[in-house]
Structures are given as structure tokens and as C-alpha cells.
Design an enzyme around this catalytic site. Sequence first.
Site, PDB file in Angstrom:
ATOM      1  N   LYS A 124      14.390  56.291  41.661  1.00 55.36           N
ATOM      2  CA  LYS A 124      15.411  55.398  41.128  1.00 55.36           C
ATOM      3  C   LYS A 124      16.820  55.785  41.571  1.00 55.36           C
ATOM      4  CE  LYS A 124      16.873  52.202  38.233  1.00 55.36           C
ATOM      5  NZ  LYS A 124      16.693  50.810  38.684  1.00 55.36           N
ATOM      6  N   CYS A 145      14.397  63.598  41.927  1.00 59.28           N
ATOM      7  CA  CYS A 145      13.988  64.759  41.134  1.00 59.28           C
ATOM      8  C   CYS A 145      14.645  64.703  39.754  1.00 59.28           C
ATOM      9  CB  CYS A 145      14.346  66.090  41.776  1.00 59.28           C
ATOM     10  SG  CYS A 145      13.661  66.326  43.408  1.00 59.28           S
ATOM     11  N   TRP A 155      10.825  64.530  43.940  1.00 57.83           N
ATOM     12  CA  TRP A 155      10.817  63.563  45.049  1.00 57.83           C
ATOM     13  C   TRP A 155      11.086  64.410  46.284  1.00 57.83           C
ATOM     14  CZ3 TRP A 155      14.031  61.779  48.948  1.00 57.83           C
ATOM     15  CH2 TRP A 155      13.691  60.552  49.520  1.00 57.83           C
ATOM     16  N   ASN A 205      17.371  69.980  41.810  1.00 59.57           N
ATOM     17  CA  ASN A 205      17.487  68.606  42.287  1.00 59.57           C
ATOM     18  C   ASN A 205      18.628  68.593  43.293  1.00 59.57           C
ATOM     19  OD1 ASN A 205      17.898  65.822  42.543  1.00 59.57           O
ATOM     20  ND2 ASN A 205      19.037  65.684  40.634  1.00 59.57           N
ATOM     21  N   GLY A 206      18.311  68.279  44.548  1.00 59.51           N
ATOM     22  CA  GLY A 206      19.353  68.265  45.573  1.00 59.51           C
ATOM     23  C   GLY A 206      18.798  68.832  46.877  1.00 59.51           C
ATOM     24  N   LYS A 250      13.036  43.331  46.787  1.00 56.89           N
ATOM     25  CA  LYS A 250      12.128  43.468  45.635  1.00 56.89           C
ATOM     26  C   LYS A 250      10.685  43.390  46.106  1.00 56.89           C
ATOM     27  CE  LYS A 250      14.294  44.807  43.445  1.00 56.89           C
ATOM     28  NZ  LYS A 250      15.724  44.955  43.554  1.00 56.89           N
ATOM     29  N   GLU A 308      17.992  40.274  48.581  1.00 54.58           N
ATOM     30  CA  GLU A 308      17.576  40.986  47.375  1.00 54.58           C
ATOM     31  C   GLU A 308      16.118  40.662  47.029  1.00 54.58           C
ATOM     32  OE1 GLU A 308      18.462  43.393  45.789  1.00 54.58           O
ATOM     33  OE2 GLU A 308      17.536  43.234  43.825  1.00 54.58           O
ATOM     34  N   GLU A 355       9.698  46.587  48.017  1.00 52.91           N
ATOM     35  CA  GLU A 355       9.644  47.789  47.182  1.00 52.91           C
ATOM     36  C   GLU A 355       8.384  47.881  46.346  1.00 52.91           C
ATOM     37  OE1 GLU A 355      13.534  47.315  45.093  1.00 52.91           O
ATOM     38  OE2 GLU A 355      13.685  49.457  45.440  1.00 52.91           O
ATOM     39  N   HIS A 374      17.319  30.940  65.385  1.00 51.06           N
ATOM     40  CA  HIS A 374      17.820  31.888  66.384  1.00 51.06           C
ATOM     41  C   HIS A 374      16.835  33.028  66.636  1.00 51.06           C
ATOM     42  CE1 HIS A 374      21.635  29.841  66.522  1.00 51.06           C
ATOM     43  NE2 HIS A 374      21.708  29.891  65.207  1.00 51.06           N
ATOM     44  N   ARG A 416      12.827  59.222  38.491  1.00 44.76           N
ATOM     45  CA  ARG A 416      13.656  59.915  39.473  1.00 44.76           C
ATOM     46  C   ARG A 416      12.856  60.522  40.613  1.00 44.76           C
ATOM     47  NH1 ARG A 416      18.777  60.963  37.603  1.00 44.76           N
ATOM     48  NH2 ARG A 416      19.002  62.538  39.204  1.00 44.76           N
TER      49      ARG A 416
END
Length: 635
Positions: free
Chosen positions: A630, A2, A74, A100-101, A511, A507, A514, A530, A27
Amino acid sequence: MCGIVGYVGRSEAAPILLDGLRRLEYRGYDSAGIAIVNGDRIETRKCAGRIANLGSLMAENPPAGHFGISHTRWATHGKPTDQNAHPHFDATGKLALVHNGVIENYQALKDQLIRDGDKNFSSDTDTEVLAHLIGKLYEDSATTDTRPDGSAPANGGAPSYSKKARLVDAVRAALRQVIGTYGIALVHRDIPDFIVGARRGSPLVLGVGKNENFLASDVSAIVAHTRDAVYLNDFDVVAVERDRFEISSVAGEAGSYELRKVEFGDTDIKKGDYPHFMLKEIFEQSGSVRDALRGRLSHEECTAKLGGLNMSAAQLRDVGRVVLTGCGTALHAAMVGEYLIEALAQIPTEVEYASEFRHRNSPMTRDTLVFAISQSGETADTLGALRESKRKGYRTLGICNNVASTIARESDGGVYMHAGPEIGVAATKSFTSQVTILTAIGLLLGRMRHLSPAQGTGIIETLEALPGQIDQVLKLSDQTKAIAKKYASVNGMLFFGRQFNFPVALEAALKMKEITYLFAEGHPSAELKHGIIALVRSDLPSVFIAPDDAVFSKNVNNIEQVRARKGPVIAVTSGEGVGKLKKIADDVIEIPVAPECVTPILSVIPLQLLAYHLAVELGLDVDKPRNLAKSVTVE
Ligand code: AGP
């Protein structure tokens, strides 16, 4: 998670708020809204979807007025619908609030409000409950001439106990009942040119202009208007007017503040000629790695100079154990850091998921040094891990990009990345900056111990060569684009690496997940046999990060195992590895030869590019992938 923007001044608020929201869209972007006070009414526009939708709504029916608040969401409580979009109102409809929260005890607060006769809730959000609570406390104080906590105001009550003071008192009284996190901004229809903001656990910054002031979750929203900022602390409440502001605490004490200059300008947060922020940020990496090293390497002493750690030579020498903690990409950088610090300084190093570390009682030795790694410096889990370590008395340092972020401010010292704003939701340049800084930390700690001056100089020269080598790697963009086109119809991808490059496999898979939404996994190459090998088939490519290093031949064995089962192989390699792998891999991406400790910085870049080009090929929104935000300021 947010984004909030508030404005009070002489200009029309709508364009300023909308532009600020666009800059905070990273955000959260599932709904957005705006509330501007215009005379005796609040003009509200809000809707589900991207800020572009809100922009169209505002263009059809532009709201007028010189102060207001806005929000990009968000979702945490309640689906991303028009109804749940912020701002939310109190029961009278005169007070509008953005948040926001997470208000964790919102249900208990709501039940109490309902018992008290408030039946006017129109959304599923926790935020609306806070708006109702503040509104009720404000209204009650008007009828009783007492402060919302029941005490008499210092001046004995109305009329000089102003509406402004009453509103601020109501905010304080409400926040004292709240369990959870918040960055809030609110306006009241009856109080012209006045915004109240407060924070706990979610960032909020005050932008100080000339005859105008701003509130925002992040300075990028306001840097086009002012570079003078006050980063609010937890439990700060700020009353903002055109030409003044006053900071106090939730408890009612007068607050102090520091006015700081924002380091970057408006052009730094624009895409320029790039189609996406992610591509711009990938291409910025030679500069951001250079900036991470600027002034931090000493040829004279053959070591790194990291004054921000705030540690004496004796304290650095006495470090007996290192814990690196973070989330997502920062955690993967930490994993490279574990290899680096153990190799260069031979100090036992552990990586902890911040979200796990903060809640478990990990045995720690007295001489443990904790690093919290975070691009935003606001990630709730990383902040929680930092606070828990500090509470236990451990020296806790930050590796952050955002200057004056909460983690940077709450740690005992640290190293700034100086990577410039990272707007693309998928982290790219922050990873290479974090790994660069961890290499410098390994060098510094190593030189306090067994690393010779010659070895120190070798590492410095390796680091100094990196920006040039990154420029070479960036020339691989077209090749990775062609590979992306070739594999555009696959359903997933596997990534493998060994040693320093195992975290790169993780990583690269992150990517890919996402931004392409493809199933992707990263593993140590040797784990293939394995279990993972059961997944191998002709339509599932495996990407091997196999530079020409000490474990190259082991990686070759694993590549052969995949080939034997008809799995396509894309290999990232270097030096003599190129010729060898061209014989067995379907595609070979060549990175420059470098000492193995820095290969992650070079090997990750073509894989960032691969994910980027594949996402573009699939027509996806690279900078704003679905469901993500983000800066993750909720747990
Ligand atoms: C990376 O691409 C992600 N978007 C995410 O995993 C991110 O790295 C993580 O949320 C940590 O963020 P931070 O570095 O700001 O703390």
C-alpha cells in the site's frame, strides 16, 4: 513497504504484535516474523508467506514474554524466504532488529564487518548488516568502556554507563554510518523491557499507553490499545520502556515531541460486513467525499475555504502556475486536477510523475505553486519531489489523507482528505477525495480571478450534490458484477476517455491491472486510431467513459471504430448518451448527469466496481494483490 510493530508492557506481547501485524499487512505480505524476549532467550518465529502462516507457526508453539518486535515484509533485498524474513540478529544472536526501508550502503558496511572478522551472516538482506553493525558497536563499547564513537561517556564509563545507554549510543553510531532509509525497532536479550526505535524516511509512530508503550509503522496497528501517539521525525531515536520513553536524535541531541490524539478508532479499520476492504472503501465514497468538503464551501462568498493552505488572498491571486505531483492513483487524480484548475481558474497547470520530477531540473517560474498528492503521505518519490521543490524555494502544499504523515508535516500547508483509513491496496476512496479537493482548489483559485459569484455558487451546488449522486452510482454494483462475470475469461481490457475522463481511463486500467492481473491500458479515446486500434479484436473488450458531454459525439466515433473491428464495447455514459449508446455498445452503465468537471468522481466508481468484481470472479486476493504494497516508501 514493510510494517513494524513493537510492544513493551505487562501483557503477553505475542497476541498484540500479531494483531498489529495483521493491521499492517497492507504494507507488505511476502513474509513475517516476531521476536519476543523471554527471560534470557529471544523467542523467534518467522516464515515466508502471509501473516496467517506466522499465526499458525505461533499457534503451534506460542512465544511468551512481555516485550518484543515484529515485522511484515515487502522484499527489497533478498527473496521472500524464511531466512530473509525479519527479525534479523547480530553476530552474538542477542540483538534482534526489524527494519522498513533500504540500507543503500549495506554492501560496503558488510565488507567492513567481514574484514573485522564477522562471518556470521545468514541472510541476503541489508537489514541483517544493520543488526550486525549495531551489535558490534554495542559489544565493542562494553569491552572498551567507551561510547561506540570512541568518546568517553559523560559519567566516565561503566558501571553507571548503563546497558540501555550503551545500546542507544550503538544505534546512533550505526545510523550515522548508514546511507538510506529506515524505520527500525530492536530489542536486546540482556536488556529487559526495553526497545529502541529510530526513523529516517520510513514512518514510525510511538503509541503511548498506561504501563505499556508501542512502536508501529502506522497508528492502525496500535489504535485498539491507545489513541495517544507521537509521530517520530526523521533522525529521531526513541528509547521505549513500559512507563517512559525518551526521544533524542541520531546526532545525540535531546529531542522534543508532540503527543497527538489519533482521529479514528478501531472500528474504522475493520471490514465490518464487507468481504473486502476494497469493497467497503468503494461504498464509503459518498461519506468520504462529503467529509472532504465539510466546512470548506462558503455559500456566502461563493467559493471554497481552505485555511490549511496557509496562503493569503494576495498570495493565492498571485499564483501563476501550478504543478501537481504524485504517483499511481494520486497521479491520475492530479491529471484530473490539471483539467480542473485550468478550466476553473485558467492557471497553467502541469502534472509531474513525482519519481521523474524529483530527479529532473524542470523549469519553474517564481510564482509556481506545487501540490504533492499522496493518500499515505509517505510515498518516497512524492516526498522526494516535495523536498526538491522546497529546497528550490517553491511553496509546496500537500493533499494527504494520513494526518501527521511526513508529507503533511513537511509541506508548507495543505488540505487533508479526511477520507478515513484506506486499507485496500488498490486506492479507491482516496482518488475521489483527491479529485473533490482539487475541484475545491480550482474553485478557490478561480474565484480569485474570473469566476463570477454565480459560477462559484454553481460549482458549490454541483459539489454538494455529489454524495447523493455517488449513492446512486453505488447501486450499479450488481450490474458491474454481471458484466464482470460475462467478461471473466478475457485476457485484457482497454479503457478510453476524453478530457476530464481521460485520467479515469488510466485509473480504471490501473485498478484492473492491480487486482485482476489482466493486461489493461488506458488512453485518450482519439489515440485509438494512432496505433492502439491494432490491438482490437473480438476477445478484447474496450471500456469507453463517454458521459453526455461536449465530446460525447467524438467518443461515439471511436466506439464505432472499435465495433467495426468486432471489438466488444462497455460504455459508461449519462443522460441522452444512454439511449444512443445502447444501440452500439454491448453493455451500457448509466451514471447520473453532472457538469463535466465532476464526472470523473462518478464515472470512476463503476470501473472500481468492475475491477473488484472481476478479481473476485477470478478468485484473487483483492485486498492484497501480488507484489504490491500500500505504502511505497522505497524508491
Ligand atoms: C493505487 O491503487 C496504488 N496502490 C498506488 O498506485 C498508489 O496510488 C501510489 O503508490 C501512491 O500512493 P500514495 O497516494 O499513498 O502516495
